[in-house]
Enzyme design. Structure first.
Site, PDB file in Angstrom:
ATOM      1  N   PHE A 125     -16.564 -38.446 -86.978  1.00  0.00           N
ATOM      2  CA  PHE A 125     -15.967 -38.830 -85.704  1.00  0.00           C
ATOM      3  C   PHE A 125     -14.537 -38.314 -85.536  1.00  0.00           C
ATOM      4  O   PHE A 125     -13.846 -38.704 -84.596  1.00  0.00           O
ATOM      5  CB  PHE A 125     -16.079 -40.341 -85.510  1.00  0.00           C
ATOM      6  CG  PHE A 125     -17.511 -40.818 -85.611  1.00  0.00           C
ATOM      7  CD1 PHE A 125     -18.549 -40.055 -85.083  1.00  0.00           C
ATOM      8  CD2 PHE A 125     -17.836 -41.993 -86.274  1.00  0.00           C
ATOM      9  CE1 PHE A 125     -19.876 -40.450 -85.205  1.00  0.00           C
ATOM     10  CE2 PHE A 125     -19.169 -42.403 -86.395  1.00  0.00           C
ATOM     11  CZ  PHE A 125     -20.185 -41.631 -85.856  1.00  0.00           C
ATOM     12  N   GLU A 184     -11.564 -44.057 -81.507  1.00  0.00           N
ATOM     13  CA  GLU A 184     -11.015 -43.070 -82.452  1.00  0.00           C
ATOM     14  C   GLU A 184      -9.909 -42.237 -81.801  1.00  0.00           C
ATOM     15  O   GLU A 184      -8.873 -41.955 -82.414  1.00  0.00           O
ATOM     16  CB  GLU A 184     -12.122 -42.141 -82.968  1.00  0.00           C
ATOM     17  CG  GLU A 184     -13.232 -42.838 -83.755  1.00  0.00           C
ATOM     18  CD  GLU A 184     -14.259 -43.526 -82.865  1.00  0.00           C
ATOM     19  OE1 GLU A 184     -14.244 -43.305 -81.630  1.00  0.00           O
ATOM     20  OE2 GLU A 184     -15.079 -44.302 -83.396  1.00  0.00           O
ATOM     21  N   HIS A 200     -24.277 -38.849 -88.343  1.00  0.00           N
ATOM     22  CA  HIS A 200     -23.086 -39.364 -89.022  1.00  0.00           C
ATOM     23  C   HIS A 200     -22.595 -38.438 -90.141  1.00  0.00           C
ATOM     24  O   HIS A 200     -21.567 -38.709 -90.743  1.00  0.00           O
ATOM     25  CB  HIS A 200     -23.383 -40.741 -89.635  1.00  0.00           C
ATOM     26  CG  HIS A 200     -23.459 -41.839 -88.624  1.00  0.00           C
ATOM     27  ND1 HIS A 200     -24.231 -41.760 -87.486  1.00  0.00           N
ATOM     28  CD2 HIS A 200     -22.839 -43.056 -88.576  1.00  0.00           C
ATOM     29  CE1 HIS A 200     -24.092 -42.883 -86.779  1.00  0.00           C
ATOM     30  NE2 HIS A 200     -23.250 -43.671 -87.415  1.00  0.00           N
ATOM     31  N   HIS A 250       4.480 -25.934 -62.102  1.00  0.00           N
ATOM     32  CA  HIS A 250       3.970 -26.975 -61.209  1.00  0.00           C
ATOM     33  C   HIS A 250       5.125 -27.613 -60.471  1.00  0.00           C
ATOM     34  O   HIS A 250       5.905 -28.355 -61.049  1.00  0.00           O
ATOM     35  CB  HIS A 250       3.203 -28.019 -62.015  1.00  0.00           C
ATOM     36  CG  HIS A 250       2.065 -27.436 -62.787  1.00  0.00           C
ATOM     37  ND1 HIS A 250       2.248 -26.801 -64.001  1.00  0.00           N
ATOM     38  CD2 HIS A 250       0.748 -27.376 -62.517  1.00  0.00           C
ATOM     39  CE1 HIS A 250       1.076 -26.366 -64.438  1.00  0.00           C
ATOM     40  NE2 HIS A 250       0.143 -26.699 -63.568  1.00  0.00           N
ATOM     41  N   GLY A 285       0.627 -32.557 -71.921  1.00  0.00           N
ATOM     42  CA  GLY A 285       0.012 -31.410 -71.252  1.00  0.00           C
ATOM     43  C   GLY A 285      -1.489 -31.621 -71.211  1.00  0.00           C
ATOM     44  O   GLY A 285      -2.091 -31.583 -70.141  1.00  0.00           O
ATOM     45  N   PRO A 286      -2.092 -31.894 -72.396  1.00  0.00           N
ATOM     46  CA  PRO A 286      -3.488 -32.332 -72.356  1.00  0.00           C
ATOM     47  C   PRO A 286      -3.509 -33.717 -71.689  1.00  0.00           C
ATOM     48  O   PRO A 286      -2.974 -34.686 -72.251  1.00  0.00           O
ATOM     49  CB  PRO A 286      -3.889 -32.405 -73.829  1.00  0.00           C
ATOM     50  CG  PRO A 286      -2.848 -31.604 -74.570  1.00  0.00           C
ATOM     51  CD  PRO A 286      -1.586 -31.778 -73.762  1.00  0.00           C
ATOM     52  N   LEU A 287      -4.063 -33.818 -70.512  1.00  0.00           N
ATOM     53  CA  LEU A 287      -3.941 -35.043 -69.722  1.00  0.00           C
ATOM     54  C   LEU A 287      -4.497 -36.245 -70.488  1.00  0.00           C
ATOM     55  O   LEU A 287      -5.487 -36.146 -71.195  1.00  0.00           O
ATOM     56  CB  LEU A 287      -4.657 -34.870 -68.383  1.00  0.00           C
ATOM     57  CG  LEU A 287      -4.042 -33.785 -67.489  1.00  0.00           C
ATOM     58  CD1 LEU A 287      -4.949 -33.479 -66.297  1.00  0.00           C
ATOM     59  CD2 LEU A 287      -2.652 -34.188 -67.009  1.00  0.00           C
ATOM     60  N   ILE A 318      -4.307 -36.514 -55.285  1.00  0.00           N
ATOM     61  CA  ILE A 318      -4.556 -35.061 -55.295  1.00  0.00           C
ATOM     62  C   ILE A 318      -4.653 -34.583 -56.738  1.00  0.00           C
ATOM     63  O   ILE A 318      -3.844 -34.989 -57.590  1.00  0.00           O
ATOM     64  CB  ILE A 318      -3.389 -34.314 -54.597  1.00  0.00           C
ATOM     65  CG1 ILE A 318      -3.383 -34.593 -53.091  1.00  0.00           C
ATOM     66  CG2 ILE A 318      -3.453 -32.807 -54.858  1.00  0.00           C
ATOM     67  CD1 ILE A 318      -4.536 -33.982 -52.304  1.00  0.00           C
ATOM     68  N   SER A 345     -15.746 -50.085 -94.347  1.00  0.00           N
ATOM     69  CA  SER A 345     -16.292 -48.802 -94.798  1.00  0.00           C
ATOM     70  C   SER A 345     -15.202 -47.804 -95.161  1.00  0.00           C
ATOM     71  O   SER A 345     -15.359 -47.010 -96.081  1.00  0.00           O
ATOM     72  CB  SER A 345     -17.143 -48.172 -93.684  1.00  0.00           C
ATOM     73  OG  SER A 345     -18.203 -49.021 -93.344  1.00  0.00           O
ATOM     74  N   HIS A 394     -16.872 -41.101 -95.688  1.00  0.00           N
ATOM     75  CA  HIS A 394     -18.254 -40.688 -95.425  1.00  0.00           C
ATOM     76  C   HIS A 394     -18.248 -39.196 -95.062  1.00  0.00           C
ATOM     77  O   HIS A 394     -18.640 -38.790 -93.980  1.00  0.00           O
ATOM     78  CB  HIS A 394     -18.879 -41.538 -94.319  1.00  0.00           C
ATOM     79  CG  HIS A 394     -18.951 -43.005 -94.686  1.00  0.00           C
ATOM     80  ND1 HIS A 394     -17.851 -43.740 -95.025  1.00  0.00           N
ATOM     81  CD2 HIS A 394     -20.010 -43.845 -94.779  1.00  0.00           C
ATOM     82  CE1 HIS A 394     -18.213 -44.982 -95.310  1.00  0.00           C
ATOM     83  NE2 HIS A 394     -19.520 -45.076 -95.185  1.00  0.00           N
ATOM     84  N   ARG A 420     -13.464 -43.333-101.339  1.00  0.00           N
ATOM     85  CA  ARG A 420     -12.952 -44.270-100.324  1.00  0.00           C
ATOM     86  C   ARG A 420     -12.455 -45.543-101.002  1.00  0.00           C
ATOM     87  O   ARG A 420     -11.479 -46.154-100.583  1.00  0.00           O
ATOM     88  CB  ARG A 420     -14.009 -44.581 -99.263  1.00  0.00           C
ATOM     89  CG  ARG A 420     -15.223 -45.282 -99.793  1.00  0.00           C
ATOM     90  CD  ARG A 420     -16.263 -45.521 -98.705  1.00  0.00           C
ATOM     91  NE  ARG A 420     -17.512 -45.947 -99.288  1.00  0.00           N
ATOM     92  CZ  ARG A 420     -18.189 -47.024 -98.907  1.00  0.00           C
ATOM     93  NH1 ARG A 420     -17.730 -47.789 -97.933  1.00  0.00           N
ATOM     94  NH2 ARG A 420     -19.316 -47.333 -99.475  1.00  0.00           N
TER      95      ARG A 420
HETATM   96  C1  LIG Z   1      -7.299 -32.520 -70.848  1.00  0.00           C
HETATM   97  C2  LIG Z   1      -6.898 -31.638 -69.719  1.00  0.00           C
HETATM   98  N1  LIG Z   1      -7.823 -31.171 -68.881  1.00  0.00           N
HETATM   99  C3  LIG Z   1      -7.477 -30.343 -67.881  1.00  0.00           C
HETATM  100  C4  LIG Z   1      -6.187 -29.960 -67.704  1.00  0.00           C
HETATM  101  C5  LIG Z   1      -5.825 -28.977 -66.606  1.00  0.00           C
HETATM  102  N2  LIG Z   1      -5.079 -29.683 -65.543  1.00  0.00           N
HETATM  103  C6  LIG Z   1      -3.756 -29.691 -65.501  1.00  0.00           C
HETATM  104  S1  LIG Z   1      -3.148 -30.611 -64.252  1.00  0.00           S
HETATM  105  C7  LIG Z   1      -4.710 -31.002 -63.716  1.00  0.00           C
HETATM  106  C8  LIG Z   1      -4.893 -31.885 -62.511  1.00  0.00           C
HETATM  107  C9  LIG Z   1      -4.142 -33.129 -62.697  1.00  0.00           C
HETATM  108  O1  LIG Z   1      -4.147 -33.899 -61.556  1.00  0.00           O
HETATM  109  P1  LIG Z   1      -3.035 -35.005 -61.410  1.00  0.00           P
HETATM  110  O2  LIG Z   1      -2.848 -35.714 -62.676  1.00  0.00           O
HETATM  111  O3  LIG Z   1      -3.394 -35.814 -60.229  1.00  0.00           O
HETATM  112  O4  LIG Z   1      -1.713 -34.168 -61.182  1.00  0.00           O
HETATM  113  P2  LIG Z   1      -1.050 -33.782 -59.789  1.00  0.00           P
HETATM  114  O5  LIG Z   1      -1.874 -32.675 -59.192  1.00  0.00           O
HETATM  115  O6  LIG Z   1      -1.059 -34.988 -58.930  1.00  0.00           O
HETATM  116  O7  LIG Z   1       0.303 -33.333 -60.175  1.00  0.00           O
HETATM  117  C10 LIG Z   1      -5.667 -30.415 -64.522  1.00  0.00           C
HETATM  118  C11 LIG Z   1      -7.111 -30.542 -64.324  1.00  0.00           C
HETATM  119  C12 LIG Z   1      -5.242 -30.471 -68.609  1.00  0.00           C
HETATM  120  N3  LIG Z   1      -3.961 -30.162 -68.552  1.00  0.00           N
HETATM  121  N4  LIG Z   1      -5.617 -31.330 -69.583  1.00  0.00           N
HETATM  122 MG   LIG Z   2      -2.571 -36.350 -58.533  1.00  0.00          MG
END
Ligand SMILES: Cc1ncc(C[n+]2csc(CCOP(=O)(O)OP(=O)(O)O)c2C)c(N)n1
Ligand SMILES: [Mg+2]
Length: 672
Positions: free
Chosen positions: A440, A414, A476, A35, A124-126, A194, A387, A464, A360
């Site tokens: 959960f 959570e 639950h 990227h 990485g996971p947003l 974007i 709980s 639980h 618990r």
């Molecule tokens: C939880 C999650 N869902 C989807 C993705 C796939 N993904 C990576 S970047 C992106 C778009 C992110 O947009 P933005 O934060 O605006 O980044 P930019 O394009 O501006 O760099 C997606 C959907 C991810 N990395 N994590």
């Molecule tokens: Mg963006």
């Protein structure tokens, strides 16, 4: 955006930032993936932050009083790798940048904790980075309250994009950080409008500034390419007692043909367009080439922290022996010496008394022993304190007014709780644990997965843990959750059967430094099954012989947690018919599978028929039912195949056939 104007206004700054931009372009082009756009858009902010504000010492990357930086929009990893290289982190060599995204490199596609110095968390996971940052900020406040600002005084900085702020977990994080007034946390919002599919207005029209403000944040807005404005905003953020969000108007892929378009998000590899961008930057150097004067300026930023580090070191040395020793111990994640003895004493008492109690509740009894001797624990619950039994008498509540409290009311969040616990654990010096209903874990799972991936020793107190919770019903009642959690690499699931096993489970969880633990605990009362005290921690082996067959061993029953009593009752029925039955308690399938083959065979010898009992789905038990090397065993399973139901627990166990009689019947059938 006129690049020539930007260059002319701040020539040195411009070239410093261009170094990030061109390194990102070159590395992504070399990898032919990645990227480019985000590093090109956020380079000015990074240059001001590292150049003037961030407290860090590249020569001592784990210095405990450094500022923490989290790249929540982790796809922009090349920005971070470039900065680490430019400021002089030894591990971030130019070769590592050239090996971006390659097997064995320290520069994976997204920043990964433990792969390279200077990456404080995996992203990485947003949304995970911003949620994790809350934990870093909590940890700083907590340790500062305990040890004073002479030795604990640092900030947490986050880059987050449109994607992070669209993810639901960001709301949990923003609300919690605002409520707790985590004033040393600053988020730079990469407001480029974007994402991958196109402009953000395809899917979102949130007023992000209003959203942060509504949760009590200090909010500013800047041109993300104006170094003076960025600098002033950072100064104002530092001065404000609230957490700060700086809405940075940026241009994704600045200066490239793909600027301000979704195309700019990904890998910009076209050689001509890449060259044109470099020309627009006034960058007349080859791939991966950094002119000396630029490199020197960046190394100067890196050297700045050495002074601060030295000054900190002398303040640290000036602490009393006791305080210094304690800080060294907690940063090394060593449990206090007194802990093991206290836990043994509790085990002995529990074995002697043989009380019937929910695990618990057993967990609370153990925590009452742990928390007073282990001051680095920091507990909490996602609004189920009564709980989950996670609060002990001496903790006090961590709040905006009381930073000395060691219990966090995470609210009904959570996911945010799990991510914050990752931050607390990775910060160092604290051992987080937090509770919710086991069902959960689904709400917390993305952050739990990162605990496992990052080797963060977070402790999940999941109560639980089966249909045994009764009347609250199938919404639950976990059914597939034990299987799902056991499927996760580097996560230990411990499902203790009584107070003794619960104490052993806590002892293991606290000794762990590279693995998170899930404690699966019952709502309902359970009889004591370990009545003979052993100093040794039997749970550590994952499974062990709890009760031996009286005559010839013809069947082995194995069970975890609340079903161990079912196994013992089935044994009694079968022994009355002169069928010898061994009962194996299995608090952790993972730990058992890690034992050597000889031990596993001793516990589960080939020959006798096997029945496993657990109020969950069968899948994880197949490993124990099928026998070593897949040799066919006569085996069966007593458990759940569908969702539970709302009714009293005893009725549910009866109706779903998780009983001693049903187990005995399966054994009889297998024996023919
Ligand atoms: C939880 C999650 N869902 C989807 C993705 C796939 N993904 C990576 S970047 C992106 C778009 C992110 O947009 P933005 O934060 O605006 O980044 P930019 O394009 O501006 O760099 C997606 C959907 C991810 N990395 N994590
Ligand atoms: Mg963006």
């Amino acid at each position: 955006m006129d690049i020539a104007d930007l260059r002319a206004a701040h020539p040195d700054h411009w070239m410093n930032a261009a170094a990030i931009r061109t390194l990102a372009l070159d590395a992504v082009a070399a990898a032919n993936s990645g990227h480019s756009g985000m590093p090109m858009g956020m380079a000015d902010i990074a240059t001001v932050l590292w150049g003037k504000h961030l407290k860090f010492d590249p020569k001592s990357p784990t210095w405990p009083d450094r500022d923490r930086f989290l790249l929540s929009n982790g796809h922009g990893s090349m920005l971070l790798y470039a900065v680490l290289h430019l400021t002089g982190y030894e591990q971030a060599t130019l070769q590592q940048l050239k090996d971006f995204r390659q097997w064995g490199s320290r520069t994976p596609g997204h920043p990964e904790y433990g792969h390279i110095d200077g990456v404080d968390t995996t992203t990485g996971p947003l949304g995970q980075g911003i949620a994790t940052s809350v934990g870093f900020a909590i940890a700083e406040e907590s340790l500062r309250a305990r040890f004073g600002d002479k030795v604990v005084d640092h900030r947490t900085w986050v880059f987050a994009g449109d994607g992070c702020l669209m993810e639901g977990v960001s709301q949990e994080a923003i609300a919690l950080a605002g409520h707790l007034k985590l004033g040393k946390l600053t988020v730079f919002f990469d407001d480029n409008k974007i994402t991958i599919d196109g402009k953000t207005d395809l899917a979102d029209s949130t007023d992000q500034q209003a959203r942060f403000a509504a949760s009590g944040w200090h909010v500013q807005e800047v041109d993300g390419h104006d170094p003076e404005a960025i600098d002033a905003a950072i100064e104002a953020a530092k001065a404000d007692p609230r957490p700060s969000m700086i809405d940075c108007h940026t241009h994704i892929a600045l200066g490239h043909k793909a600027q301000d378009t979704a195309k700019g998000h990904g890998a910009l590899t076209d050689a001509e367009q890449l060259q044109a961008a470099k020309e627009a930057y006034g960058w007349n150097y080859g791939p991966f080439e950094i002119p000396d004067e630029v490199k020197q300026r960046w190394e100067g930023f890196g050297a700045r922290g050495a002074e601060a580090h030295k000054a900190w070191q002398s303040r640290f040395e000036a602490l009393s022996d006791r305080q210094r020793g304690e800080l060294e111990r907690i940063y090394a994640s060593e449990p206090p010496k007194a802990l093991s003895g206290r836990i043994k004493a509790l085990k002995k008492q529990a074995a002697d008394e043989g009380k019937t109690v929910a695990t618990r509740k057993s967990s609370e009894m153990v925590l009452e022993v742990i928390n007073p001797v282990m001051k680095e624990t920091i507990g909490g619950s996602a609004d189920l304190t009564g709980s989950n039994n996670t609060l002990t008498s001496d903790l006090g509540v961590f709040s905006a007014e009381n930073r000395s409290g060691r219990y966090i009311h995470y609210g009904i969040r959570e996911h945010g709780m799990a991510a914050a616990m990752n931050g607390i654990a990775l910060h160092g010096g604290l051992r987080p644990y937090g509770g919710t209903f086991m069902c959960f874990t689904d709400y917390a799972r993305p952050a739990m997965r990162l605990s496992a991936l990052m080797k963060a020793p977070v402790i999940y107190v999941m109560t639980h843990d089966s249909i045994g919770l009764g009347e609250d019903g199938p919404t639950h009642q976990p059914v597939e959750h034990l299987a799902a959690l056991r499927a996760m690499p580097n996560l230990t699931v411990l499902r203790p059967a009584d107070t003794v096993e619960t104490a052993e489970a806590w002892e293991l969880a606290l000794a762990e430094v590279t693995r998170p633990t899930v404690l699966a605990l019952s709502r309902q009362n359970l009889p004591a099954v370990r009545r003979k005290h052993t100093g040794k921690n039997l749970t550590a082996q994952g499974a062990y012989v709890l009760a031996e067959a009286e005559g010839k061993r013809r069947a082995i029953l194995m069970a975890s947690g609340s079903e161990v009593q079912v196994a013992l009752a089935a044994k009694a029925l079968l022994e009355a018919e002169e069928i010898g039955v061994r009962v194996v308690s299995v608090p952790s399938i993972e730990l058992f599978m890690e034992q050597d083959e000889a031990y596993r065979k001793r516990v589960l010898p080939a020959g006798p028929v096997r029945v496993a009992i657990e109020a969950g789905v069968r899948a994880p038990w197949d490993r124990l039912l099928l026998g070593e090397r897949g040799r066919e065993q006569k085996a069966d399973f007593v458990g759940m195949t569908d969702f539970g139901a709302s009714a009293p627990a005893e009725v549910l166990f009866e109706e779903f056939g998780i009983t001693a009689e049903a187990t005995a019947e399966k054994v009889r059938a297998l024996l023919g």
